[in-house]
Enzyme design. Structure first.
Site, short mmCIF file in Angstrom:
data_model
loop_
_atom_site.label_atom_id
_atom_site.label_comp_id
_atom_site.label_asym_id
_atom_site.label_seq_id
_atom_site.Cartn_x
_atom_site.Cartn_y
_atom_site.Cartn_z
N GLY A 186 42.01 34.28 38.36
CA GLY A 186 43.40 33.84 38.40
C GLY A 186 44.03 33.67 37.02
O GLY A 186 45.26 33.73 36.90
N TYR B 43 37.87 30.33 36.93
CA TYR B 43 37.65 29.09 36.17
C TYR B 43 36.28 28.46 36.40
O TYR B 43 35.54 28.19 35.44
CB TYR B 43 38.76 28.07 36.51
CG TYR B 43 40.08 28.55 36.00
CD1 TYR B 43 40.47 28.27 34.70
CD2 TYR B 43 40.92 29.33 36.78
CE1 TYR B 43 41.67 28.75 34.20
CE2 TYR B 43 42.12 29.81 36.29
CZ TYR B 43 42.48 29.52 35.01
OH TYR B 43 43.66 30.00 34.51
N ASN C 133 48.20 34.05 36.34
CA ASN C 133 48.91 32.79 36.61
C ASN C 133 49.85 32.38 35.49
O ASN C 133 49.89 33.01 34.43
CB ASN C 133 47.93 31.67 37.00
CG ASN C 133 47.03 31.22 35.88
OD1 ASN C 133 47.42 31.26 34.72
ND2 ASN C 133 45.84 30.77 36.22
N VAL D 18 30.09 41.33 45.66
CA VAL D 18 28.98 40.80 46.45
C VAL D 18 29.39 40.86 47.92
O VAL D 18 30.48 40.42 48.29
CB VAL D 18 28.65 39.35 46.05
CG1 VAL D 18 27.54 38.79 46.93
CG2 VAL D 18 28.27 39.29 44.58
N GLU E 265 57.49 22.71 39.77
CA GLU E 265 57.56 23.46 38.52
C GLU E 265 58.89 24.21 38.48
O GLU E 265 59.33 24.78 39.47
CB GLU E 265 56.33 24.38 38.44
CG GLU E 265 56.61 25.83 38.32
CD GLU E 265 55.35 26.69 38.46
OE1 GLU E 265 54.29 26.24 38.92
OE2 GLU E 265 55.45 27.88 38.13
N HIS F 198 48.08 28.59 45.28
CA HIS F 198 47.05 27.57 45.00
C HIS F 198 46.10 27.34 46.18
O HIS F 198 46.05 26.24 46.71
CB HIS F 198 47.70 26.23 44.64
CG HIS F 198 48.61 26.26 43.44
ND1 HIS F 198 49.49 25.25 43.15
CD2 HIS F 198 48.75 27.17 42.46
CE1 HIS F 198 50.15 25.54 42.04
NE2 HIS F 198 49.73 26.71 41.60
N ASN G 135 49.37 21.83 39.62
CA ASN G 135 48.73 23.14 39.49
C ASN G 135 47.23 22.92 39.26
O ASN G 135 46.85 22.07 38.46
CB ASN G 135 49.35 23.90 38.32
CG ASN G 135 50.87 23.82 38.34
OD1 ASN G 135 51.42 22.74 38.23
ND2 ASN G 135 51.52 24.92 38.49
P1 FDA Z 1 39.60 32.52 40.86
O1 FDA Z 1 40.40 32.98 42.02
O2 FDA Z 1 40.30 32.28 39.57
O3 FDA Z 1 38.44 33.56 40.56
C1 FDA Z 1 37.66 34.13 41.57
C2 FDA Z 1 37.15 35.47 41.07
O4 FDA Z 1 36.10 35.92 41.92
C3 FDA Z 1 38.20 36.58 41.05
O5 FDA Z 1 38.17 37.22 39.80
C4 FDA Z 1 37.77 37.51 42.16
O6 FDA Z 1 38.08 38.88 41.92
C5 FDA Z 1 36.27 37.30 42.19
N1 FDA Z 1 35.63 37.56 43.49
C6 FDA Z 1 36.04 37.15 44.71
N2 FDA Z 1 35.17 37.52 45.66
C7 FDA Z 1 34.18 38.21 45.04
C8 FDA Z 1 32.99 38.87 45.49
N3 FDA Z 1 32.64 38.88 46.78
N4 FDA Z 1 32.22 39.51 44.56
C9 FDA Z 1 32.56 39.50 43.25
N5 FDA Z 1 33.68 38.89 42.77
C10 FDA Z 1 34.47 38.24 43.66
N6 FDA Z 1 47.16 27.37 38.59
C11 FDA Z 1 47.45 26.49 37.61
O7 FDA Z 1 46.72 25.52 37.41
N7 FDA Z 1 48.55 26.70 36.80
C12 FDA Z 1 49.42 27.75 37.01
O8 FDA Z 1 50.40 27.91 36.26
C13 FDA Z 1 49.13 28.66 38.08
N8 FDA Z 1 49.97 29.70 38.37
C14 FDA Z 1 49.59 30.66 39.30
C15 FDA Z 1 50.37 31.82 39.46
C16 FDA Z 1 49.93 32.83 40.31
C17 FDA Z 1 50.77 34.06 40.50
C18 FDA Z 1 48.69 32.68 41.00
C19 FDA Z 1 48.17 33.76 41.92
C20 FDA Z 1 47.93 31.54 40.83
C21 FDA Z 1 48.37 30.52 39.98
N9 FDA Z 1 47.60 29.38 39.78
C22 FDA Z 1 47.95 28.47 38.82
C23 FDA Z 1 46.36 29.14 40.56
C24 FDA Z 1 45.07 29.41 39.77
O9 FDA Z 1 45.12 30.69 39.17
C25 FDA Z 1 43.87 29.29 40.72
O10 FDA Z 1 43.87 27.98 41.26
C26 FDA Z 1 42.55 29.53 40.02
O11 FDA Z 1 42.50 30.82 39.44
C27 FDA Z 1 41.39 29.37 40.99
O12 FDA Z 1 40.18 29.38 40.23
P2 FDA Z 1 38.79 29.67 40.91
O13 FDA Z 1 37.73 29.43 39.90
O14 FDA Z 1 38.71 28.91 42.19
O15 FDA Z 1 38.80 31.22 41.34
#
Ligand code: FDA
Length: 504
Positions: A110, A15, A114, A245, A356, A442, A480
């Site tokens: 995510g 995100y 999600n 990275v 939820e 989360h 969430n």
């Molecule tokens: P996010 O984790 O989305 O993205 C990080 C990206 O960076 C990943 O694609 C990863 O592969 C990449 N990455 C990491 N390290 C790296 C590196 N060294 N080099 C290159 N790439 C790298 N939230 C919500 O609001 N509503 C919901 O319904 C749900 N439901 C839910 C279900 C399930 C099963 C999960 C696992 C999670 C949820 N969530 C959720 C949480 C939500 O998905 C989460 O909070 C966000 O994806 C976090 O967004 P970010 O931008 O922080 O990172």
């Protein structure tokens, strides 16, 4: 410094990363996104891009030999997990000593795995968590902008009341009501019109085929279909996939130099690249961005980083629990995988909970009501760098989740008492256990806004280095989190692009 040079690099495609890249692209800044997971756009041998939840294959999991579904058991039997080949699959579970964290891997982060629940937090709690952020601005400008960017939409409530697919949610609502608790509809990025067409047979089933944690083949507007598509559309943004990275250092002229490993989807190392940039945005998620900065601080490649890096982590109070209903109160063999309702007891001063109402996609009647409770737990964990393993370790103990379990238990004890029902103890692994307190969906914090960074995500101690994801939020947001992550990234990107990037 050597290597390929690009003006701006964004690490990750979740995100925070997606929004930042979109706004950089619109501002005309050539931007490279680096994502360790793959692009999910090509069907496998079965004709589908993602595998289903009940018959998972290697596409489900990030380099595992067996799938690790959060609800692995039923009557203590390991029914849904399968042996698989290690592969760059879409869902990862990162295991620390006393906490496991589920995260998405692939273009979209995510958003690929999600539940799509798109919740704007309660303003009073947002102000409590992030007091240095102007809440007026957030609630008039950046939350609405985030909802528009993500294409958030609301369910047709008439359809919700009629359809078989949400019987489980209506049963839970009634039982919460019997205990004097109120429920609320939750917006989503899943296209509810598509879901209605799934129900009437005019569109292929995805939410109504139990798809969610291993990816949705239809219906869900994940980031690759919304924000990242728009970013690529600016013509300024490119994405390299299966690029992880590893290290970050800074040259004397301020340029950042990244070491990046390119692998194939089976994990074979193809190349180690050096990529240089002027502006570096970390959007690798709470675990990913924190680990990159900790490694850089502890190995001395970014010596100016603050001791605050690694602090202020929390699982957003996540506790999963389940109740058993009476046989005359079935929850339905047909359950949509996309949650539509939450029990909102956040105003309860004794223990705020937003729960939820989740599905149990067994495809058969189970009489189970399942919940992901979000509680207000003041406990925080800390990441430390483990030099021997070259990874970030999480200092968090199981008993730190005691306040979260107590709050969830207090709410669901009320529901059970009002309905003469009991907990299920057989769903969370081999132990007898009613509350799953050892994993979360989360992860938040690790590079907290205003502590490890300034008030706009500029990392303290190094110029032109930014954090733009869930690691900015100090461990809890009460709902969430992805709408908050997106809105905060919108706010920070607007400021930073204007003041630091296009002005220089
Ligand atoms: P996010 O984790 O989305 O993205 C990080 C990206 O960076 C990943 O694609 C990863 O592969 C990449 N990455 C990491 N390290 C790296 C590196 N060294 N080099 C290159 N790439 C790298 N939230 C919500 O609001 N509503 C919901 O319904 C749900 N439901 C839910 C279900 C399930 C099963 C999960 C696992 C999670 C949820 N969530 C959720 C949480 C939500 O998905 C989460 O909070 C966000 O994806 C976090 O967004 P970010 O931008 O922080 O990172």
């Amino acid at each position: 410094l050597g290597g390929t040079f690009v003006p701006a690099v964004v690490v990750g495609t979740g995100y925070g990363a997606a929004v930042t890249a979109l706004r950089l692209g619109e501002a005309g800044v050539p931007t490279l996104m680096l994502e360790m997971g793959r692009l999910w756009n090509r069907p496998g041998p079965d004709g589908s891009i993602f595998c289903g939840m009940l018959k998972p294959d290697k596409r489900s999991s990030w380099f595992k030999t067996r799938t690790e579904a959060p609800l692995g058991s039923f009557l203590w039997l390991d029914l849904v997990n399968r042996d698989i080949d290690p592969y760059a699959g879409v869902l990862d579970r990162v295991d620390f000593d006393q906490m496991s964290v589920y995260v998405g891997r692939g273009v979209g982060g995510g958003s690929l795995v999600n539940g799509g629940m798109a919740v704007t937090p309660r303003r009073s709690y947002f102000e409590e968590v992030l007091p240095q952020v102007d809440a007026d601005e957030m609630y008039t400008t950046y939350f609405p902008r985030a909802n528009a960017t993500l294409r958030v939409n609301s369910i047709d409530q008439g359809w919700f009341e009629r359809t078989d697919w949400y019987r489980f949610a209506r049963v839970s609502r009634e039982q919460a009501g019997n205990a004097g608790l109120r429920t609320t509809f939750v917006p989503n990025v899943y296209d509810w019109d598509h879901m209605r067409r799934e129900a009437d047979g005019s569109a292929p089933k995805s939410a109504l085929a139990g798809e969610v944690i291993y990816g949705n083949n239809h219906g869900k507007v994940s980031l690759d279909k919304s924000c990242l598509a728009a970013a690529l559309g600016t013509g300024k943004v490119t994405i390299e996939t299966l690029h992880q990275v590893r290290t970050i250092r800074q040259g004397n002229d301020g340029t950042y130099l990244l070491t990046v490993e390119q692998k194939d989807a089976d994990g074979e190392l193809l190349a180690t690249k050096e990529i240089a940039c002027r502006h570096l945005f970390l959007g690798a998620g709470s675990l990913g961005s924190t680990e990159l900065l900790l490694r850089a601080r502890e190995t001395g490649t970014l010596p100016g980083l603050s001791p605050e890096i690694g602090r202020g982590w929390g699982p957003n109070g996540n506790i999963m629990t389940a109740r058993a209903n009476h046989v005359w109160n079935p929850t339905g063999a047909h359950q949509s995988s996309i949650p539509a309702l939450g029990i909102d007891d956040w105003d309860n001063p004794a223990g705020p909970v937003f729960a939820e109402i989740a599905l149990l996609p067994a495809g058969i009647e189970t009489w189970v009501s399942l919940y992901l409770a979000i509680t207000k737990n003041p406990e925080r964990g800390t990441f430390v760098y483990d030099a021997a393993k070259d990874r970030a370790d999480l200092r968090w103990t199981r008993d730190q989740n005691t306040p979260a379990v107590a709050a969830a238990k207090s709410l669901f004890d009320r529901v059970n008492a009002a309905n003469a029902t009991v907990y299920r103890y057989d769903l969370f692994g081999k132990q007898i256990k009613a509350f799953a307190d050892d994993f979360c969906y989360h992860p938040l914090g690790g590079c907290v806004l205003g502590k490890a960074t300034d008030a706009y995500g500029r990392v303290a101690g190094h110029r032109n280095l930014y954090v733009t994801d869930g690691s900015l939020i100090p461990g809890s947001i009460g709902v969430n989190p992805f709408v908050t992550i997106t809105a905060l990234a919108e706010r920070n990107a607007e400021r930073v692009i204007k003041e630091d990037v296009t002005a220089s």
